[in-house]
Scaffold this motif. Structure first.
Motif, PDB file in Angstrom:
ATOM      1  N   GLU A  91       1.054  -1.611  -0.197  1.00 40.13           N
ATOM      2  CA  GLU A  91      -0.346   0.195  -0.204  1.00 40.13           C
ATOM      3  C   GLU A  91       1.042   1.134   0.030  1.00 40.13           C
ATOM      4  O   GLU A  91       0.637   1.960  -1.034  1.00 40.13           O
ATOM      5  CB  GLU A  91      -0.865  -0.091   0.966  1.00 40.13           C
ATOM      6  N   LEU A  92       1.586   1.089   1.066  1.00 38.38           N
ATOM      7  CA  LEU A  92       2.657   2.127   0.792  1.00 38.38           C
ATOM      8  C   LEU A  92       3.573   2.500  -0.265  1.00 38.38           C
ATOM      9  O   LEU A  92       3.971   3.392  -1.099  1.00 38.38           O
ATOM     10  CB  LEU A  92       3.899   1.933   2.159  1.00 38.38           C
ATOM     11  N   SER A  94      -0.363  11.003   1.844  1.00 37.32           N
ATOM     12  CA  SER A  94      -1.104  11.849   0.908  1.00 37.32           C
ATOM     13  C   SER A  94      -0.562  13.824   0.974  1.00 37.32           C
ATOM     14  O   SER A  94      -1.170  14.228   0.418  1.00 37.32           O
ATOM     15  CB  SER A  94      -2.897  11.502   0.889  1.00 37.32           C
ATOM     16  N   GLU A 133      -1.477  10.822   9.296  1.00 37.10           N
ATOM     17  CA  GLU A 133      -1.495  10.107   8.710  1.00 37.10           C
ATOM     18  C   GLU A 133      -1.171  10.206   7.411  1.00 37.10           C
ATOM     19  O   GLU A 133      -0.810   8.904   6.378  1.00 37.10           O
ATOM     20  CB  GLU A 133      -3.216   9.508   9.061  1.00 37.10           C
ATOM     21  N   LYS A 175       1.505   3.903  -2.700  1.00 41.64           N
ATOM     22  CA  LYS A 175       1.088   5.541  -3.061  1.00 41.64           C
ATOM     23  C   LYS A 175       2.265   6.724  -3.155  1.00 41.64           C
ATOM     24  O   LYS A 175       1.869   7.245  -4.108  1.00 41.64           O
ATOM     25  CB  LYS A 175       0.428   5.661  -1.479  1.00 41.64           C
ATOM     26  N   ASP A 191       1.462   8.453   4.872  1.00 48.86           N
ATOM     27  CA  ASP A 191       0.827   7.407   3.236  1.00 48.86           C
ATOM     28  C   ASP A 191       0.688   8.232   2.071  1.00 48.86           C
ATOM     29  O   ASP A 191       0.440   8.332   1.537  1.00 48.86           O
ATOM     30  CB  ASP A 191      -0.473   7.364   3.440  1.00 48.86           C
TER      31      ASP A 191
END
Length: 292
Positions: free
Chosen positions: A73-74, A144, A138, A77, A142
């Motif tokens: 997932e990381l 974002s 958060e 991203k 990640d």
């Protein structure tokens, strides 16, 4: 890892890891369930590990699967972040910066920063979002978000933090309140008052510091309302629902019938800090940090 595993296999794995159900994951990916099962099996064989425990119709991640879910997932991203910057370059932009901030940072700090930065760095796309401290953490972890402006004193080890503003607190009162700058002596004059404060969930460390102010004055406040927006605090104070304590940078009337008393005699100060992820490779980030 062998070279037979492709990006699509990672997406297949993450879909199953998220749904823990092969049929639902297949529907999400718009492929057949047997095809998805086969691809996951091939991926397990290629890696030489077991990713899922299959018991009848139940699916669960193994320890290896749980670890890879977080890592993949990381990585995806990070890849998405890189491709976004590449697209901006293609469109004539020199880059983009995603900024998270608490409301008080928008009064002076961020506008001044953007104005100074754009003088020497035109064609930068800024994406600004007002969010609480925890969600900024958060978002930075990640990718974002690229940079955050928070009221925190400690952050996870993966992040860097630097204080950029240290300021006094201010008392917020209705405009016609009997107490003013001339006859104000101590917060203990408001033992019987109702207080409207920023919610503890907004920033635990900030809330604790405000509570220290009351502790030093020898009383526990009667809290009538909690909110996360300064505008809500001002409106409630204006309509006599209570009084409040805020950072000095927020002490601007903006049409509200309220007044401020700076608490410059107390030891507690509130800090505004900038935080960022050490592993973030966005080149624009380094330029902004140098300016700060």
């Amino acid at each position: 890892m062998g070279y037979q595993i492709e990006l699509r296999h990672l997406r297949y794995f993450l879909a199953v890891a998220e749904e823990l159900h092969f049929r639902k994951a297949a529907e999400k990916l718009f492929i057949s369930q047997p095809g998805l099962s086969r691809q996951i099996k091939l991926m397990e064989e290629e890696l030489g590990v077991v990713l899922f425990e299959r018991h009848n119709r139940k699916v669960a991640l193994t320890k290896v699967g749980a670890y890879l879910k977080v890592e993949f997932e990381l990585q995806l991203k990070t890849l998405s972040h890189t491709l976004e910057n590449a697209k901006l370059l293609h469109d004539g932009k020199k880059g983009a910066l995603k900024i998270g901030y608490v409301g008080s940072a928008m009064q002076d700090v961020i506008p001044n920063l953007l104005l100074s930065f754009e003088k020497n760095h035109p064609n930068i796309l800024f994406n600004l979002k007002e969010i609480d401290n925890q969600n900024q953490i958060e978002g930075l972890l990640d990718y974002s978000l690229d940079i955050g402006f928070v009221r925190l004193e400690r952050v996870p080890r993966a992040l860097e933090i630097k204080t950029i503003l240290k300021e006094n607190f201010c008392l917020v009162l209705p405009k016609d309140h009997l107490i003013n700058k001339d006859n104000f002596k101590s917060l203990s004059q408001f033992k019987a008052a109702s207080f409207i404060l920023f919610d503890a969930k907004y920033s635990t460390s900030y809330y604790e510091k405000v509570m220290q102010i009351f502790d030093d004055c020898g009383f526990t406040p009667l809290i009538s309302h909690n909110t996360i927006h300064a505008s809500s605090i001002f409106k409630l104070v204006e309509n006599n629902f209570g009084i409040s304590i805020i950072p000095k940078s927020l002490a601007q009337k903006r049409g509200h019938k309220i007044k401020f008393i700076e608490l410059d005699m107390i030891p507690q100060k509130t800090t505004l800090s900038v935080i960022w992820n050490q592993k973030n490779t966005n080149p624009i980030l380094n330029d902004v940090l140098e300016l700060l």
